[in-house]
Design a protein around this motif. Structure first.
Motif, short mmCIF file in Angstrom:
data_model
loop_
_atom_site.label_atom_id
_atom_site.label_comp_id
_atom_site.label_asym_id
_atom_site.label_seq_id
_atom_site.Cartn_x
_atom_site.Cartn_y
_atom_site.Cartn_z
N VAL A 118 0.84 -1.20 0.00
CA VAL A 118 0.00 0.00 0.00
C VAL A 118 0.88 1.26 0.00
CG1 VAL A 118 -1.63 1.34 1.38
CG2 VAL A 118 -1.99 -1.09 1.07
N LEU B 242 3.91 1.45 -1.10
CA LEU B 242 4.54 1.53 -2.42
C LEU B 242 3.60 2.19 -3.43
CD1 LEU B 242 7.16 0.54 -3.86
CD2 LEU B 242 5.82 -1.41 -4.65
N ARG B 243 2.33 1.81 -3.35
CA ARG B 243 1.36 2.38 -4.27
C ARG B 243 1.23 3.89 -4.03
NH1 ARG B 243 -4.44 -0.25 -4.39
NH2 ARG B 243 -4.60 0.62 -2.30
N LEU C 207 4.36 5.52 -5.52
CA LEU C 207 4.44 5.50 -6.98
C LEU C 207 3.36 6.37 -7.62
CD1 LEU C 207 5.33 1.82 -7.90
CD2 LEU C 207 6.69 3.87 -8.26
N LYS D 102 0.62 11.08 -9.93
CA LYS D 102 -0.19 10.56 -11.02
C LYS D 102 -1.63 11.04 -10.89
CE LYS D 102 3.37 8.46 -12.48
NZ LYS D 102 4.07 7.92 -11.36
N ILE D 103 -2.32 10.98 -12.00
CA ILE D 103 -3.72 11.39 -11.97
C ILE D 103 -4.57 10.20 -11.53
CG2 ILE D 103 -5.63 12.29 -13.34
CD1 ILE D 103 -3.26 13.10 -15.35
N ILE D 104 -5.25 10.36 -10.41
CA ILE D 104 -6.18 9.32 -9.94
C ILE D 104 -7.57 9.88 -10.17
CG2 ILE D 104 -6.91 7.89 -8.00
CD1 ILE D 104 -4.03 7.39 -8.63
N SER D 105 -8.31 9.30 -11.10
CA SER D 105 -9.63 9.85 -11.40
C SER D 105 -10.69 8.79 -11.17
CB SER D 105 -9.67 10.34 -12.84
OG SER D 105 -9.31 9.27 -13.69
N SER D 106 -11.93 9.22 -11.19
CA SER D 106 -12.98 8.21 -11.09
C SER D 106 -13.94 8.37 -12.26
CB SER D 106 -13.72 8.34 -9.77
OG SER D 106 -14.15 9.65 -9.60
N ALA D 107 -14.52 7.26 -12.64
CA ALA D 107 -15.41 7.23 -13.81
C ALA D 107 -16.44 6.14 -13.55
CB ALA D 107 -14.58 6.91 -15.05
N PRO D 108 -17.51 6.08 -14.36
CA PRO D 108 -18.46 4.99 -14.15
C PRO D 108 -17.82 3.64 -14.44
CG PRO D 108 -19.34 6.65 -15.66
CD PRO D 108 -17.91 6.98 -15.43
N THR D 109 -18.43 2.60 -13.86
CA THR D 109 -17.96 1.24 -14.13
C THR D 109 -18.05 0.94 -15.62
OG1 THR D 109 -18.72 0.52 -11.97
CG2 THR D 109 -18.44 -1.18 -13.61
#
Lengths: 301, 675
Positions: free
Chosen positions: B539, B541-542, B545, B549-556
């Motif tokens: 965790v 490490l994530r 790393l 970075k771009i962490i975005s959310s979108a529909p499934t």
């Protein structure tokens, strides 16, 4: 210690060899052997997209899946050399910690609320349930044969008796290859290269994973292959000295990878409803091994 | 002696106080009485576990004669686990029942019944006289019945309660038969008499006597095919009562079996095989039915049957170990069984409490109508997840520890095995593994359909998290579970006492650490820690790393279809569809099929309803037959009061006259004989 280094080492090439075999048999040039590793490296550097439906489960599941495979690797020995740890009943721990990873991969697929992923999750849960008895009967038979109850002790005292154990080892290798194919969602049970979500099992479960998480899942898959390869090799390298054992180990791993590639090139995936029958048939092969052990031990008199 | 009197005084004064207090007061009195009685009895139990067992003889009355009461290590273990779940159950129930505050008189009854359940359970564990044992057993059955039917306005709940009490009495009949048989032969109801008696009898008589007790206790514990009351009673009861029933009340059946094993000296191998076979069957059947249930509480009830199977497997293996003088096998079997008894009482009560939270928040436990609860009720969800992992026997939680011990027992058995026992080994091994696999299928289903994805109904969408005080007992239970997982050696040390009772001759130098599987647990422990470190490491490490970075959310991902709503999600039924197709020959699923014959079909409903095949064969058919016979006498019950009075008069006259007539006939016979 040796085993984990060798497992990590082979995991770098394993999937590459499978892909290479497939490309050669189908007459393509194909990617290099290290392509899967570079795929993962690229994924590790990427950002990720999470579905709005998902929760903490979806984020933690790949990590737990990966760690569980790593933990399972710790108990795998190298022939007559111990793994990192070895204790009575370590194969129970092995099977159950892998099951924990699977538990999380299933619920993480369900976390997305997608019907495709639900379908994959349901299949995975069912198939892995059917694969477990085969593994336990198999190891149980060898525990009976050797009178030992840990991976390391079983493998190091396996070939001290007669050469008939090599035959049993061959059958065990067959069962383990098939279990590995089921656990890694490979060909006769699942097709990793299919393009239709409805026909996938494992691939459809990770549709929504991206970036680092996807990289972890792929790495766990590579490791799992190398780990099962190591257990298969262990059935044959038990009594050998290091000079012979290491090359033989690598050769067996190579052979295993090529075989997986060949199976994938020349076999079609089973129909979904035939899969449970196939997996249950594995348990009967395990049972045959058990009867073989009974013959060797002259219990039938 | 004094302690028992103190407990009785507390009980009586609590009952009197409950009668006069207001609703909150009733709750507080019950809670504090449960805690005080719990602490007093636990104190005695801990003393018994550390070596000084508690023994007194009640002078008793004319009816009972002298009543020996004793708490040995086995009783102590059960007293401790009963107290823990009862105290957490009372804490949970105190908050859970606040919703029903306006139902004053029912709450009074409920509180008193709760106290009596505790008293009778503790009494059953310590009393050494068959007669008093039966009385307490009856008291427990009746007070449980009152607890179960709290929501008596639903006819189904009353039906479930009556079903429970009828089957409880069948159980009492078998147990009574055992006690009376021994008392008839020896003239003594005390437990010692059973030991003496069975020591001087043929093994066959001993086995039959044991089986008589076994059937009686198996009904209480829920072994298949005596389990049919359980899936009705658990869902009908309020959630804290379900937790207590599943956690400890059915365990009293296990206690009975273990106690009788100590008393009855007979052929342990045969008994072991019988218990093992019944248990494997119980485990597999229970989980097979659990998997297809839609009602969360009913699903959990079937899982209790499954876990009773696992506990029974441990007992069976222990018995076979005793019979074949395989000490390690006996130790592993019995300690696995007893530890799993504790484990199951913890995670099952936790699961029922979580189900209770959901029931109060969403007004339903039909899993097809839930979903997405983890976002609204994160604490309940995580607690449910922890107990789900534990009940599947997965590491790193306590369920794994006890299943590992039972596995260890099975593998220990391998060395001393003949051909027949090898088959039994493979049978139980496959059984245990299949149970684990099916439990995983079932709990991935239950957890993901209830807590994950999108809400499947409006009710599930509007839930809110339960308050802290209702969650508090759940935290307590969860922490004890984690404690067992991290420090199993602590609990195994405690278990040495009760397990030692079975080892013959008693081995005072017995050190559990010598057993190979227990040694392994020490390593597994550390592996758990390593595993947690791995997880934390990855965790971290994530985190590192993906810093920039771009962490975005979108529909499934909907496969290109953008308008997917919650109705398109996988349902519980579809999740286990391929399984239920495979298991069709064993299961009994009624489908209401839809026929679409109009051009423009309207709203259609399709449903599946799982039913218990064993119930159909063992309960429904005999009951139907009984009904047909009793129908012949229906003319007697015609609703006229005069007739009923007439029956009464006829009965009384008959009772008075029959002996007189019989006497006359006898004198005539004697007279004829003399001639």
């Amino acid at each position: 210690m040796l085993s984990i280094i060798l497992i990590l080492f082979t995991s770098f090439f394993f999937t590459g060899i499978i892909l290479r075999t497939k490309s050669i048999t189908s007459g393509r040039k194909g990617p290099g052997i290290l392509q899967p590793v570079s795929d993962v490296k690229r994924l590790f550097r990427k950002g990720s997209v999470y579905s709005e439906t998902t929760s903490i489960i979806f984020r933690i599941a790949p990590v737990i899946g990966f760690s569980s495979v790593l933990m399972a690797c710790l108990v795998v020995p190298f022939g007559s050399y111990k793994g990192i740890v070895s204790f009575d009943g370590d194969f129970i721990f092995f099977a159950y910690i892998l099951a924990l990873g699977k538990f999380f991969s299933i619920i993480s697929a369900m976390d997305t609320g997608s019907s495709f992923e639900g379908m994959g999750a349901s299949r995975e849960a069912l198939y892995s349930m059917f694969a477990e008895p085969a593994f336990f009967i198999l190891i149980g038979s060898f525990a009976l044969l050797t009178g030992k109850t840990s991976f390391y002790e079983i493998f190091s005292s396996l070939h001290l008796g007669s050469s008939i154990t090599y035959m049993l080892g061959g059958m065990a290798a067959f069962v383990l290859i098939m279990i590995a194919m089921i656990e890694n969602s490979r060909m006769p049970v699942d097709d990793p290269k299919t393009h239709l979500e409805l026909t996938m099992i494992h691939e459809v479960m990770i549709l929504d994973n991206s970036g680092f998480d996807l990289g972890l899942i792929l790495t766990a898959g590579y490791l799992k292959f190398a780990m099962y390869g190591a257990i298969i090799a262990d059935f044959f390298i038990g009594g050998l000295s290091l000079v012979w054992a290491v090359p033989l180990f690598l050769f067996i791993q190579f052979l295993f990878a090529v075989m997986v590639g060949l199976i994938e090139s020349f076999m079609a995936r089973f129909r979904m409803n035939h899969n449970p029958q196939f997996i249950l048939a594995l348990s009967s092969v395990s049972f045959l091994i058990f009867l073989g052990v009974l013959l060797v031990l002259e219990k039938f008199v | 002696m004094a302690l028992i009197n103190i407990i009785l005084i507390i009980l009586l004064s609590a009952v009197i106080a409950i009668l006069s207090a207001n609703t909150t007061g009733k709750g507080i009195i019950t809670l504090s009485a449960v805690i005080v009685i719990g602490f007093i009895s636990s104190f005695v139990a801990i003393q018994a576990l550390t070596g000084t067992s508690y023994e007194v003889t009640f002078t008793g009355t004319v009816i009972f004669g002298k009543v020996p009461v004793s708490i040995d290590a086995l009783s102590a273990w059960f007293i401790l686990l009963i107290n823990f779940t009862l105290i957490t159950g009372a804490l949970y129930g105190f908050n859970y029942m606040k919703r029903y505050a306006e139902r004053r008189s029912e709450i009074t009854l409920h509180c008193i019944a709760f106290l009596f359940v505790q008293f009778s359970l503790l009494g059953i564990c310590s009393v050494q006289n068959g007669f008093v044992f039966l009385l307490l057993w009856e008291l427990m059955a009746i007070s449980n019945f009152i607890l179960v039917i709290f929501n008596h306005n639903k006819p189904d709940n009353i039906k479930a309660g009556i079903n429970y009490i009828v089957q409880s009495h069948i159980s009492i009949v078998f147990i009574m038969l055992g006690f009376i048989y021994v008392a008839f032969k020896t003239g003594n109801y005390n437990f010692e008499a059973i030991a003496d008696f069975s020591g001087h009898q043929s093994t066959l008589a001993g086995t039959v006597l044991f089986l008589c007790f076994f059937i009686g206790f198996a009904i209480k514990a829920g072994f298949v095919p005596f389990h049919t009351w359980l899936p009705y009673a658990h869902p009908a009861a309020p959630s804290h009562v379900s937790g207590i029933m599943s956690g400890v009340v059915i365990k009293i059946g296990i206690y009975g079996i273990l106690r009788m094993l100590l008393l009855i000296k007979t052929d342990y191998t045969t008994i072991g095989y019988i218990i093992l076979f019944v248990s494997v069957f119980t485990g597999i059947y229970g989980v097979m039915l659990a998997t297809v249930q839609h009602d969360l509480k009913r699903l959990l009830a079937y899982h209790s049957i499954e876990n009773i199977g696992i506990i029974g497997m441990g007992i069976g293996i222990g018995c076979i170990g005793l019979g074949s003088a395989n000490k390690w096998m006996a130790i592993l079997g019995f300690s696995g069984a007893m530890l799993h008894t504790l484990n199951h009482s913890l995670f099952k009560s936790l699961l029922f409490f979580s189900a209770g939270n959901i029931l109060q928040a969403a007004q339903t436990v039909n899993i097809e109508r839930l979903g997405g609860i983890i976002k609204k009720m994160p604490k309940t969800s995580i607690l449910f997840l922890i107990s789900a992992i534990a009940i599947c026997g997965l590491p790193p939680l306590n369920g794994f520890i006890s299943e590992f011990l039972i596995f260890g027992g099975i593998y220990n058995w391998l060395y001393s095995a003949s051909l027949l026992s090898l088959m039994a080994i493979i049978f139980s091994l496959v059984g245990l593994v299949l149970i684990g696999g099916l439990a995983m299928l079932c709990f991935t289903k239950a957890f993901s359909i209830v807590f994950l994805g999108n809400p499947r109904s409006v009710m599930a969408d509007e839930v809110i998290e339960t308050g802290f005080w209702q969650l508090f007992p759940m935290y307590l239970t969860a922490s004890l579970m984690i404690l067992i997982a991290l420090f199993p050696a602590l609990f195994l040390n405690v278990l040495q006492g009760p397990v030692n009772l079975y080892i013959n001759p008693v081995d005072f130098n017995l050190n559990f650490i010598e057993v190979a599987s227990v040694k392994s647990l020490q390593i597994i422990n550390r592996l758990f820690a390593v595993f947690i470190l791995f997880v934390l490491g990855v965790v971290a490490l994530r985190k590192i790393l993906s810093r920039n970075k771009i962490i975005s959310s979108a529909p499934t991902w909907g496969c290109g279809y953008g308008a997917a709503d919650s109705k398109l999600q996988y349902t519980a039924n579809s999740f286990v569809r391929s399984y239920s197709k495979l298991a069709k020959p064993v299961l009994d699923i009624e489908k209401t099929d839809i026929v679409v014959d109009e051009v423009f079909p309207g709203v259609k409903h399709y449903g599946t309803d799982p039913y218990d095949k064993i119930e159909r064969i063992f309960i429904d058919k005999p009951v139907k037959l009984l009904n047909r016979i009793t129908e012949l006498f229906l003319f007697l019950q015609n609703g006229q009061l005069q007739r009923y009075i007439l029956y009464g008069i006829i009965f009384i006259t008959a009772v008075i006259c029959l002996p007189l007539i019989a006497e006359k006939i006898l004198t005539i016979l004697k007279f004829l004989n003399n001639l």
